[in-house]
Design an enzyme around this catalytic site. Structure first.
Site, PDB file in Angstrom:
ATOM      1  N   ASP A 194       0.897  -1.158   0.000  1.00 40.95           N
ATOM      2  CA  ASP A 194       0.000   0.000   0.000  1.00 40.95           C
ATOM      3  C   ASP A 194       0.928   1.198   0.000  1.00 40.95           C
ATOM      4  OD1 ASP A 194      -1.405   2.305   0.940  1.00 40.95           O
ATOM      5  OD2 ASP A 194      -3.022   0.989   1.566  1.00 40.95           O
ATOM      6  N   HIS A 195       0.979   1.931  -1.098  1.00 40.85           N
ATOM      7  CA  HIS A 195       2.060   2.913  -1.215  1.00 40.85           C
ATOM      8  C   HIS A 195       1.934   4.047  -0.193  1.00 40.85           C
ATOM      9  CE1 HIS A 195      -0.679   5.352  -3.721  1.00 40.85           C
ATOM     10  NE2 HIS A 195       0.115   6.365  -3.462  1.00 40.85           N
ATOM     11  N   HIS A 257      -5.695   3.025   1.433  1.00 41.80           N
ATOM     12  CA  HIS A 257      -4.898   4.160   1.912  1.00 41.80           C
ATOM     13  C   HIS A 257      -5.515   4.856   3.133  1.00 41.80           C
ATOM     14  CE1 HIS A 257      -3.068   3.260  -1.793  1.00 41.80           C
ATOM     15  NE2 HIS A 257      -3.719   4.087  -2.570  1.00 41.80           N
TER      16      HIS A 257
HETATM   17  C1  BG6 Z   1      -3.714   5.006  -6.022  1.00 47.84           C
HETATM   18  C2  BG6 Z   1      -5.081   5.100  -6.625  1.00 47.84           C
HETATM   19  O1  BG6 Z   1      -3.604   3.877  -5.202  1.00 47.84           O
HETATM   20  O2  BG6 Z   1      -3.467   6.176  -5.250  1.00 47.84           O
HETATM   21  C3  BG6 Z   1      -5.204   6.344  -7.472  1.00 47.84           C
HETATM   22  O3  BG6 Z   1      -5.314   3.954  -7.425  1.00 47.84           O
HETATM   23  C4  BG6 Z   1      -4.829   7.568  -6.685  1.00 47.84           C
HETATM   24  O4  BG6 Z   1      -6.530   6.473  -7.984  1.00 47.84           O
HETATM   25  C5  BG6 Z   1      -3.493   7.373  -5.990  1.00 47.84           C
HETATM   26  O5  BG6 Z   1      -4.776   8.660  -7.582  1.00 47.84           O
HETATM   27  C6  BG6 Z   1      -3.225   8.509  -5.028  1.00 47.84           C
HETATM   28  O6  BG6 Z   1      -1.926   8.408  -4.542  1.00 47.84           O
HETATM   29  P1  BG6 Z   1      -1.132   9.696  -4.065  1.00 47.84           P
HETATM   30  O7  BG6 Z   1       0.165   9.158  -3.564  1.00 47.84           O
HETATM   31  O8  BG6 Z   1      -0.998  10.590  -5.252  1.00 47.84           O
HETATM   32  O9  BG6 Z   1      -1.965  10.332  -2.983  1.00 47.84           O
END
Ligand code: BG6
Length: 507
Positions: A194-195, A257
């Site tokens: 989960d990034h 997230h």
């Molecule tokens: C991804 C989603 O996991 O996270 C995207 O699939 C989203 O839809 C993105 O835009 C948002 O990540 P960050 O790091 O830009 O907040």
């Protein structure tokens, strides 16, 4: 055999663990994630000298590219980072290999095994491997099974499996996928990514809470009246309609997230800073979380979809006009909801969670609002007294701020709020790494702390499954509210908080 040693001399102040010789195999190497995130993160690790010299990246996908074509595409993907750094690029390029492969074809996976042995000889990678599944979720099961069938996951010390989101579509499918994955590999080998957990400021929630004695005594229902968790984006669906139409904001952002931010904010202190202790607490708090209205969930959730907006210079189309989107689509691009956590710490404290695309601002944050002073001795500038707030800014402008009241200058004794600020960039003078840099390094090190364990992922899906079922079976109960692009979402989301006498924070 140990794969992680600490070498403080190598990187000055940063005390980083050293990644052991290995081959990183990326399935889905022709895809967007590989171009936009994975290879740039690997190049960054290379430039930080965190990759060992005995290292290889084997890109795999169905397209019939050669090693040279893969190298060329990755050069393009890196843009100026590679062209302005030719020496580094030349060295990095030597690590890049490509193998055309269909994960459903066992013959192809057998060939992969031979190729990996060849790479082991060429790059001295010692049969140590990290397999990264950056493919459509439809291929997760067959990918795991094929790797296991070829014995590529047999050695838990020398093979790791990274799985991208989404891990399942609901509670049942996540459980079924967990069963398959666990029949192919030990849980200790599995890294569900989960990034958001790779973001420095998300990890900072733990440090802020558990390295400072002042917060813990007030981090509970006695002092905190509500918590807001927001992930707002200004971008629309872009070119991902195919995926997004069957996902929507609840699956795309909330289940993973936002829920990760919630569990780090709400979890109990772990006994030790070790992966299992932390993940035990995260899983426990999610198991105690529930929708604010279990019986009539439509009362505690709002769905929205962006309509057109912008101005005559840069008009923005509505979601239904986006290429690839069904003109009658009822996929939500916005969700707001209210949750409770039924435990001693949080009983009765509402957690409001919201996310949306094409909102007024790009911003992710956690806001803890404290209870008002029991007696108001002073008149407040602006009429009503404000509550203290602790705001954890995940992005952009990473940092934290604390709002409290001070005396307004001049005669009389009137109070007004001010902010005490901490900014990552000001304090540390360097921007934090992209989340994927940290997560790729941790997966290759075999450190699972920042990855989601099977019970966590299931608890998160279990929490939202009543809403997903409602959307599927009785969509009229959770209708789509249209909101203009570049606004703060549908009015119904404001009403959700207004009914509790609250407002969403609008920085
Ligand atoms: C991804 C989603 O996991 O996270 C995207 O699939 C989203 O839809 C993105 O835009 C948002 O990540 P960050 O790091 O830009 O907040």
């Amino acid at each position: 055999m140990s794969f992680a040693i600490t070498n403080p001399l190598r990187l000055g102040l940063r005390q980083e663990k050293v990644i052991a010789p290995q081959c990183l195999v990326i399935f889905g190497a022709t895809g967007d994630l590989t171009h936009r995130k994975l290879v740039p993160a690997l190049f960054e690790l290379f430039n930080q000298r965190r990759l060992p010299s005995e290292f290889a990246i084997l890109g795999c996908a169905r397209r019939g590219w050669s090693d040279e074509e893969f190298q060329q595409k990755m050069y393009q993907a890196l843009g100026a980072r590679a062209s302005e750094n030719p020496i580094a690029w030349d060295q990095f390029k030597a690590c890049l290999f490509y193998q055309s492969l269909d994960l459903q074809n066992l013959g192809d996976v057998r060939k992969l095994k031979d190729r990996l042995e060849e790479i082991d000889r060429l790059r001295a990678t010692h049969g140590n491997r990290t397999f990264y599944l950056s493919v459509s979720p439809d291929f997760y099961s067959c990918g795991c099974k094929a790797l296991a069938a070829e014995g590529l996951l047999d050695d838990p010390k020398r093979s790791r499996l990274v799985i991208e989101k989404p891990f399942g579509r609901d509670f049942g499918s996540a459980q079924a996928l967990n069963r398959i994955v666990q029949s192919c590999a030990n849980e200790s080998q599995v890294f569900r990514i989960d990034h958001y957990l790779g973001k420095e400021t998300v990890q900072n929630i733990l440090v802020l809470r558990f390295a400072n004695a002042i917060f813990e005594p007030i981090w509970n229902r006695n002092y905190i009246s509500s918590v807001q968790i927001t992930a707002a984006e200004t971008v629309g669906v872009e070119d991902r309609a195919g995926y997004y139409e069957s996902s929507g904001a609840l699956r795309d952002m909330v289940q993973n997230h936002l829920t990760q931010m919630l569990s780090l904010t709400a979890m109990e202190p772990p006994g030790h800073f070790d992966p299992e202790a932390i993940r035990n607490e995260k899983a426990k708090v999610l198991q105690a979380a529930r929708l604010a209205d279990d019986f009539e969930p439509w009362n505690c959730c709002v769905r929205g979809q962006y309509s057109k907006g912008g101005n005559h210079l840069s008009p923005l189309v509505g979601y239904r006009e986006e290429p690839g989107v069904n003109p009658n689509s009822t996929t939500e691009t916005y969700v707001a909801m209210k949750l409770f956590i039924d435990n001693w710490r949080w009983q009765g404290v509402p957690f409001y969670v919201r996310t949306g695309k094409r909102l007024a601002k790009r911003l992710s944050e956690v806001v803890l609002t404290f209870r008002e002073a029991p007696v108001h001795l002073f008149d407040a500038v602006g009429g009503s007294p404000t509550s203290n707030q602790l705001i954890l800014r995940i992005q952009p402008n990473e940092g934290a701020e604390f709002r409290f009241d001070v005396k307004s200058p001049g005669s009389g004794m009137r109070s007004r709020p001010v902010e005490m600020e901490f900014s990552y960039e000001e304090s540390f003078g360097e921007p934090s790494d992209e989340g994927y840099v940290r997560l790729l390094a941790d997966a290759m090190l075999g450190d699972p702390t920042l990855f989601t364990r099977s019970d966590e992922v299931e608890a998160a899906w279990r929490l939202y499954t009543p809403l997903l079922e409602l959307i599927e079976e009785s969509p009229w109960l959770l209708p789509i509210n249209s909101y203009e692009s570049r606004t703060w979402g549908p009015a119904a989301a404001d009403a959700l908080l207004a009914s509790d006498g609250l407002l969403w924070r609008r920085p």
